[in-house]
Design a protein around this motif. Structure first.
Motif, PDB file in Angstrom:
ATOM      1  N   TYR A 289     -95.554  98.445  68.469  1.00 58.28           N
ATOM      2  CA  TYR A 289     -95.648  98.359  69.938  1.00 58.28           C
ATOM      3  C   TYR A 289     -96.019  96.930  70.370  1.00 58.28           C
ATOM      4  CZ  TYR A 289     -96.320 103.274  68.749  1.00 58.28           C
ATOM      5  OH  TYR A 289     -96.207 104.524  68.189  1.00 58.28           O
ATOM      6  N   SER A 291     -94.618  94.843  72.334  1.00 57.62           N
ATOM      7  CA  SER A 291     -94.535  94.536  73.759  1.00 57.62           C
ATOM      8  C   SER A 291     -95.827  94.933  74.470  1.00 57.62           C
ATOM      9  CB  SER A 291     -93.344  95.254  74.393  1.00 57.62           C
ATOM     10  OG  SER A 291     -93.244  94.940  75.766  1.00 57.62           O
ATOM     11  N   TYR A 350     -95.204  87.362  72.939  1.00 52.95           N
ATOM     12  CA  TYR A 350     -94.130  88.320  72.665  1.00 52.95           C
ATOM     13  C   TYR A 350     -92.947  87.626  71.992  1.00 52.95           C
ATOM     14  CZ  TYR A 350     -90.757  92.090  73.568  1.00 52.95           C
ATOM     15  OH  TYR A 350     -89.819  93.085  73.442  1.00 52.95           O
ATOM     16  N   ASN A 357     -86.884  91.924  74.579  1.00 55.18           N
ATOM     17  CA  ASN A 357     -86.832  92.483  75.932  1.00 55.18           C
ATOM     18  C   ASN A 357     -88.005  91.947  76.753  1.00 55.18           C
ATOM     19  OD1 ASN A 357     -86.371  94.007  78.200  1.00 55.18           O
ATOM     20  ND2 ASN A 357     -86.067  95.929  77.092  1.00 55.18           N
ATOM     21  N   TRP A 358     -87.927  90.669  77.123  1.00 56.40           N
ATOM     22  CA  TRP A 358     -89.066  90.021  77.777  1.00 56.40           C
ATOM     23  C   TRP A 358     -89.253  90.496  79.221  1.00 56.40           C
ATOM     24  CZ3 TRP A 358     -88.686  86.615  81.967  1.00 56.40           C
ATOM     25  CH2 TRP A 358     -87.387  86.244  82.330  1.00 56.40           C
ATOM     26  N   VAL A 359     -88.183  91.001  79.853  1.00 59.24           N
ATOM     27  CA  VAL A 359     -88.309  91.523  81.220  1.00 59.24           C
ATOM     28  C   VAL A 359     -89.211  92.765  81.228  1.00 59.24           C
ATOM     29  CG1 VAL A 359     -87.077  92.500  83.172  1.00 59.24           C
ATOM     30  CG2 VAL A 359     -86.069  90.595  81.894  1.00 59.24           C
ATOM     31  N   ARG A 360     -88.956  93.668  80.284  1.00 64.26           N
ATOM     32  CA  ARG A 360     -89.812  94.861  80.186  1.00 64.26           C
ATOM     33  C   ARG A 360     -91.247  94.466  79.847  1.00 64.26           C
ATOM     34  NH1 ARG A 360     -88.766  99.160  75.471  1.00 64.26           N
ATOM     35  NH2 ARG A 360     -89.642  97.404  74.309  1.00 64.26           N
ATOM     36  N   ASN A 361     -91.380  93.445  79.008  1.00 64.28           N
ATOM     37  CA  ASN A 361     -92.713  92.966  78.651  1.00 64.28           C
ATOM     38  C   ASN A 361     -93.467  92.448  79.870  1.00 64.28           C
ATOM     39  OD1 ASN A 361     -94.185  90.091  77.552  1.00 64.28           O
ATOM     40  ND2 ASN A 361     -94.806  92.013  76.627  1.00 64.28           N
ATOM     41  N   LEU A 363     -92.921  93.326  83.060  1.00 63.93           N
ATOM     42  CA  LEU A 363     -93.243  94.483  83.903  1.00 63.93           C
ATOM     43  C   LEU A 363     -94.471  95.205  83.372  1.00 63.93           C
ATOM     44  CD1 LEU A 363     -89.667  95.933  84.611  1.00 63.93           C
ATOM     45  CD2 LEU A 363     -91.197  94.824  86.252  1.00 63.93           C
ATOM     46  N   LEU A 364     -94.533  95.351  82.054  1.00 63.20           N
ATOM     47  CA  LEU A 364     -95.681  96.016  81.434  1.00 63.20           C
ATOM     48  C   LEU A 364     -96.951  95.200  81.659  1.00 63.20           C
ATOM     49  CD1 LEU A 364     -96.332  98.518  79.777  1.00 63.20           C
ATOM     50  CD2 LEU A 364     -95.904  97.202  77.708  1.00 63.20           C
ATOM     51  N   CYS A 367     -98.244  95.606  85.228  1.00 62.88           N
ATOM     52  CA  CYS A 367     -98.738  96.942  85.596  1.00 62.88           C
ATOM     53  C   CYS A 367     -99.872  97.442  84.720  1.00 62.88           C
ATOM     54  CB  CYS A 367     -97.587  97.956  85.546  1.00 62.88           C
ATOM     55  SG  CYS A 367     -96.249  97.617  86.699  1.00 62.88           S
TER      56      CYS A 367
END
Length: 592
Positions: A289, A291, A350, A357-361, A363-364, A367
């Protein structure tokens, strides 16, 4: 490098602005005899429930001729302040004796409302020329009465103001309620009441610049300072002894390990390796995990930066007592401005972990802390709305916070993430990672994650728990806390102990040939946050008189967010310390 310099210059500008806003200029508070001096009624509420506050005129007090609300800053609204002009007229240097505020007939529902407020020890808060005023609205006669049905309830109807001045400045104000002028609220019947007040002006030689010092000096009294310094000395001695003990053991064991492994390198090749060198091919294997791990590291680093900047403002005197909303304003602004640190740290790490997938990273990362905080806020704000409390934020304030999040926090997070992604920093592992994962041997139960977290969190918590009481009594009570230098020392001790304990546990984990240290070091470092939340349970039950659903939910809801923030921040500190340690020991030996 140029972008980071620009960021810190901008942040310094914002901090300078906050400091300038926090300082009262004497020219803003000059009056001549007979001039009106602003007096604002703020709020009322149960004395033991500091979050459960209501507007002053939610109780049927005398209304002024023209009710006018004061325009408030963001921090004041977040603090639950709702200032309106008060019914009293306290003109500069004008004495008054038993001046009538109003005469009114209290209806049965109004009598019941006042009686309920008196039973709950309601107090009021006002501000006169930015100086705070408090007082209780009534009293309960419990003497020689064992049965609560025999209690008698009295409402104070005369207020006495003592005001001190120096030339053309207001220096101090105090209020007392006259116990001889009360009205009995025990019975359900209509009551005719006359509210009155007296004003007495007295001269003092205290300069305007020092008028707020008396509030700061309350927490600096010799008795309080002695307790604080005993706490600090106790923490320092305990921490130094335990740290020296662990350091001695760790350095001796490491020295023996280095000698042993150096001898093993000269011995025949068929000799089997043991201990932490045995897992050199797995120790730098990237965690699961990754990210989420990078996002947690980024959020923790941002919260660490936020804490440091808040300490800077506190140490230069921005958060003096009753500087309404200054702390909340600073928290919102600095959290928004430091989101770039979270984005850069998370995206950079990361990419070092070979994430794609740095965009998802991102966003995470955005949030991970603000998401739970937002959900908690939604629930607690809804609760405050149901109670019609001033703790409920108005719609306009919520829109402002959302705009700050969308126009400042999010863009800076993305910019930091792009800078981190393009930093091209590679993870420098001193040992090559093998293709196949080595199996972890079966370990005793006390070497599993939860027992290790319990051991890791106990020592840092033991270094800060005495100071925690004063902080809780200030945030969730009516004590004044201004000894920020001592608090900063405690914070430094907390960081040192967290880092050292995490490093020690990481070594013992590697010595047991368990190479999954990445998440373990983060969880062990952050476990102090769980101990602090455990202290919340103790404080609520044993040290406070808080009660009611609203106050309880506010206390445990917002403290859960604070402790979660500590978990992320100290987890990042623990992991960084462990990473440096692991890099150091594996760089010191020859790895194939």
């Amino acid at each position: 490098m140029e972008n980071s310099s620009t960021f810190f210059v901008f942040l310094a500008f914002v901090l300078t602005y906050l400091i300038s806003q926090a300082i009262s200029e004497p020219s803003d508070h000059r009056y001549r005899a007979g001039d009106p001096v602003p007096l604002y009624a703020n709020k009322v509420g149960p004395f033991h429930n500091p979050s459960e506050t209501y507007r002053y005129f939610d109780l049927p007090f005398c209304l002024p001729a023209h009710l006018k609300e004061k325009k408030e800053a963001l921090g004041e609204v977040l603090n639950g302040d709702r200032l309106v002009n008060a019914p009293y007229v306290l003109d500069f240097l004008v004495d008054k004796d038993s001046e009538v505020v109003c005469r009114k007939k209290l209806t049965k529902p109004e009598v019941a409302q006042f009686r309920k407020a008196v039973l709950k020890d309601y107090f009021f808060q006002m501000y006169y020329d930015d100086l705070p005023i408090w007082g209780f609205i009534g009293k309960v006669d419990r003497e020689d009465k064992s049965d609560p049905t025999d209690y008698r309830y009295f409402l104070f109807k005369h207020t006495h103001f003592d005001i001190w001045y120096n030339k053309d400045h207001v220096i101090e104000i105090s209020t007392r309620m006259d116990p001889d002028f009360v009205v009995d609220l025990t019975e359900d019947k209509e009551i005719d009441i006359e509210f009155t007040y007296t004003v007495k002006w007295k001269e003092t030689d205290l300069p305007f610049e020092k008028r707020m010092e008396k509030f700061s000096q309350i927490s600096s009294l010799p008795r309080h300072l002695e307790i604080h310094w005993i706490s600090i000395i106790n923490s320092c001695v305990t921490v130094l002894l335990l740290t020296a003990f662990l350091a001695t053991i760790l350095m001796r064991v490491l020295k023996n390990d280095f000698i042993k492994y150096a001898q093993d390198e000269e011995s025949p090749d068929d000799q089997e390796e043991t201990g932490w060198k045995y897992i050199h091919g797995d120790v730098f294997r990237f965690p699961k995990y990754k990210s989420l791990f990078a996002a947690a590291l980024g959020s923790g680093t941002q919260l660490f930066a936020l804490t440091v900047f808040i300490f800077v403002l506190a140490l230069v005197g921005v958060f003096y007592p009753y500087n309404r909303g200054a702390l909340f304003t600073a928290l919102v602004v600095i959290y928004a401005l430091t989101s770039g640190i979270a984005g850069y740290t998370a995206a950079s790490f990361y990419s070092q972990l070979e994430g794609t997938n740095w965009v998802r990273n991102l966003l995470l990362t955005g949030c991970l802390f603000s998401g739970p905080l937002f959900l908690t806020f939604c629930f607690l704000n809804t609760t405050a709305i149901v109670y019609n409390s001033t703790a409920a934020l108005p719609f306009g304030t919520i829109v402002v916070i959302l705009l700050i999040w969308s126009l400042v926090t999010s863009p800076l997070l993305v910019l930091g993430g792009i800078a981190g992604k393009n930093s091209k920093i590679e993870f420098q592992a001193p040992c090559r990672t093998t293709k196949y994962v080595r199996e972890i041997p079966r370990l005793p139960w006390y070497r599993s994650t939860l027992p290790q977290m319990a051991m890791a969190g106990f020592l840092p918590f033991s270094a800060i728990y005495i100071e925690l009481y004063y902080i809780f009594a200030s945030v969730w009570g009516h004590r004044i806390y201004t000894i920020y230098s001592i608090l900063f020392i405690v914070f430094i001790i907390l960081l040192i102990v967290t880092a050292f304990v995490t490093v020690a546990l990481t070594y013992f984990q590697l010595a047991a040939e368990d190479h999954e240290w990445w998440w373990r070091s983060f969880l062990c470092g952050g476990s102090t946050g769980l101990f602090i939340y455990g202290y919340c349970l103790y404080y609520y039950r044993a040290r406070s008189d808080m009660s009611g659903f609203m106050q309880t939910s506010f206390f445990f809801g917002y403290m859960a967010c604070v402790c979660y923030g500590f978990f992320l921040m100290l987890g990042a500190v623990g992991f960084r310390a462990s990473l440096l340690f692991v890099h150091h020991i594996y760089r010191s030996i020859k790895c194939e």
